[in-house]
Design a protein around this motif. Structure first.
Motif, mmCIF file in Angstrom:
data_model
loop_
_atom_site.group_PDB
_atom_site.id
_atom_site.type_symbol
_atom_site.label_atom_id
_atom_site.label_comp_id
_atom_site.label_asym_id
_atom_site.label_seq_id
_atom_site.Cartn_x
_atom_site.Cartn_y
_atom_site.Cartn_z
ATOM 1 N N LEU A 125 -42.642 -67.294 143.038
ATOM 2 C CA LEU A 125 -43.279 -66.341 143.936
ATOM 3 C C LEU A 125 -42.450 -66.089 145.195
ATOM 4 O O LEU A 125 -42.251 -64.934 145.590
ATOM 5 C CB LEU A 125 -44.679 -66.833 144.299
ATOM 6 C CG LEU A 125 -45.591 -65.829 144.972
ATOM 7 C CD1 LEU A 125 -45.797 -64.612 144.086
ATOM 8 C CD2 LEU A 125 -46.930 -66.472 145.288
ATOM 9 N N LYS A 126 -41.923 -67.142 145.803
ATOM 10 C CA LYS A 126 -41.115 -66.961 147.015
ATOM 11 C C LYS A 126 -39.848 -66.164 146.705
ATOM 12 O O LYS A 126 -39.419 -65.350 147.524
ATOM 13 C CB LYS A 126 -40.740 -68.307 147.634
ATOM 14 C CG LYS A 126 -41.895 -68.990 148.320
ATOM 15 C CD LYS A 126 -41.452 -70.100 149.248
ATOM 16 C CE LYS A 126 -40.920 -71.301 148.566
ATOM 17 N NZ LYS A 126 -40.710 -72.445 149.471
ATOM 18 N N GLY A 127 -39.276 -66.412 145.540
ATOM 19 C CA GLY A 127 -38.071 -65.696 145.150
ATOM 20 C C GLY A 127 -38.308 -64.216 144.901
ATOM 21 O O GLY A 127 -37.376 -63.413 144.981
ATOM 22 N N LYS A 128 -39.534 -63.844 144.592
ATOM 23 C CA LYS A 128 -39.859 -62.434 144.371
ATOM 24 C C LYS A 128 -40.337 -61.754 145.653
ATOM 25 O O LYS A 128 -40.103 -60.567 145.851
ATOM 26 C CB LYS A 128 -40.917 -62.316 143.283
ATOM 27 C CG LYS A 128 -40.380 -62.687 141.926
ATOM 28 C CD LYS A 128 -41.442 -62.632 140.875
ATOM 29 C CE LYS A 128 -40.808 -63.035 139.532
ATOM 30 N NZ LYS A 128 -41.719 -63.761 138.697
ATOM 31 N N ILE A 129 -41.013 -62.498 146.502
ATOM 32 C CA ILE A 129 -41.514 -61.919 147.748
ATOM 33 C C ILE A 129 -40.382 -61.679 148.747
ATOM 34 O O ILE A 129 -40.370 -60.665 149.452
ATOM 35 C CB ILE A 129 -42.593 -62.837 148.366
ATOM 36 C CG1 ILE A 129 -43.852 -62.801 147.510
ATOM 37 C CG2 ILE A 129 -42.916 -62.434 149.790
ATOM 38 C CD1 ILE A 129 -44.910 -63.779 147.952
ATOM 39 N N SER A 130 -39.417 -62.586 148.791
ATOM 40 C CA SER A 130 -38.332 -62.490 149.775
ATOM 41 C C SER A 130 -37.582 -61.158 149.709
ATOM 42 O O SER A 130 -37.450 -60.481 150.742
ATOM 43 C CB SER A 130 -37.364 -63.655 149.627
ATOM 44 O OG SER A 130 -38.013 -64.865 149.861
ATOM 45 N N PRO A 131 -37.071 -60.731 148.540
ATOM 46 C CA PRO A 131 -36.362 -59.449 148.506
ATOM 47 C C PRO A 131 -37.251 -58.267 148.895
ATOM 48 O O PRO A 131 -36.785 -57.321 149.532
ATOM 49 C CB PRO A 131 -35.888 -59.321 147.058
ATOM 50 C CG PRO A 131 -35.921 -60.690 146.506
ATOM 51 C CD PRO A 131 -36.991 -61.419 147.248
ATOM 52 N N ALA A 132 -38.523 -58.333 148.537
ATOM 53 C CA ALA A 132 -39.441 -57.248 148.917
ATOM 54 C C ALA A 132 -39.592 -57.175 150.433
ATOM 55 O O ALA A 132 -39.583 -56.085 151.022
ATOM 56 C CB ALA A 132 -40.790 -57.446 148.243
ATOM 57 N N LEU A 133 -39.707 -58.333 151.077
ATOM 58 C CA LEU A 133 -39.808 -58.354 152.536
ATOM 59 C C LEU A 133 -38.500 -57.912 153.193
ATOM 60 O O LEU A 133 -38.517 -57.229 154.225
ATOM 61 C CB LEU A 133 -40.213 -59.741 153.023
ATOM 62 C CG LEU A 133 -41.652 -60.152 152.703
ATOM 63 C CD1 LEU A 133 -41.915 -61.581 153.168
ATOM 64 C CD2 LEU A 133 -42.644 -59.195 153.331
#
Length: 131
Positions: free
Chosen positions: A76-84
């Motif tokens: 989840l963190k790996g997917k949220i980071s690029p979006a942010l």
């Protein structure tokens, strides 16, 4: 033995990481102007993409039944980071402090230890190879 794909993916990540000092100095030296703040976000975003590519290359070498894919889970963190990071790049041209706040939020998110791999390896039989 490390595959060529993993080596190239690692070099790709190292390239983007090598730009952090330049991007940070440019952003700080220009008092967080919009363009340097957005460029900093581009470096962060591309480093995140390169990390994903490296992670995928390692998983492809080890196979889908290895410990790593199970430990990564949904990441989840790996997917949220690029979006942010992408949101921060766009917001740098609206209000640079929103972009800076998003960069800080991602950094704080990663300060929380991620024990997925550690717990999977801890439960792993040491007599059986990880790959």
């Amino acid at each position: 033995m490390v595959s060529g794909g993993v080596l190239w993916a690692n070099l790709h990540l190292l390239f983007w990481l090598s730009l952090f000092p330049f991007a940070t100095a440019w952003m700080g030296g220009n008092h967080f102007d919009s363009l340097p703040t957005a460029a900093y976000g581009v470096v962060l975003l591309l480093a995140a993409v390169a990390y994903y590519v490296l992670q995928s290359a390692i998983v492809s070498v080890q196979g889908p039944d290895s410990v790593l894919p199970a430990a990564l889970g949904r990441d989840l963190k790996g997917k949220i980071s690029p979006a942010l990071y992408a949101a921060a790049i766009a917001s740098a041209f609206v209000d640079r402090w929103i972009a800076v706040a998003l960069y800080v939020a991602v950094a704080l998110m990663w300060l929380i230890p991620d024990r997925r791999l550690e717990t999977r390896i801890g439960r792993h039989d040491p007599t059986v190879p990880l790959a």
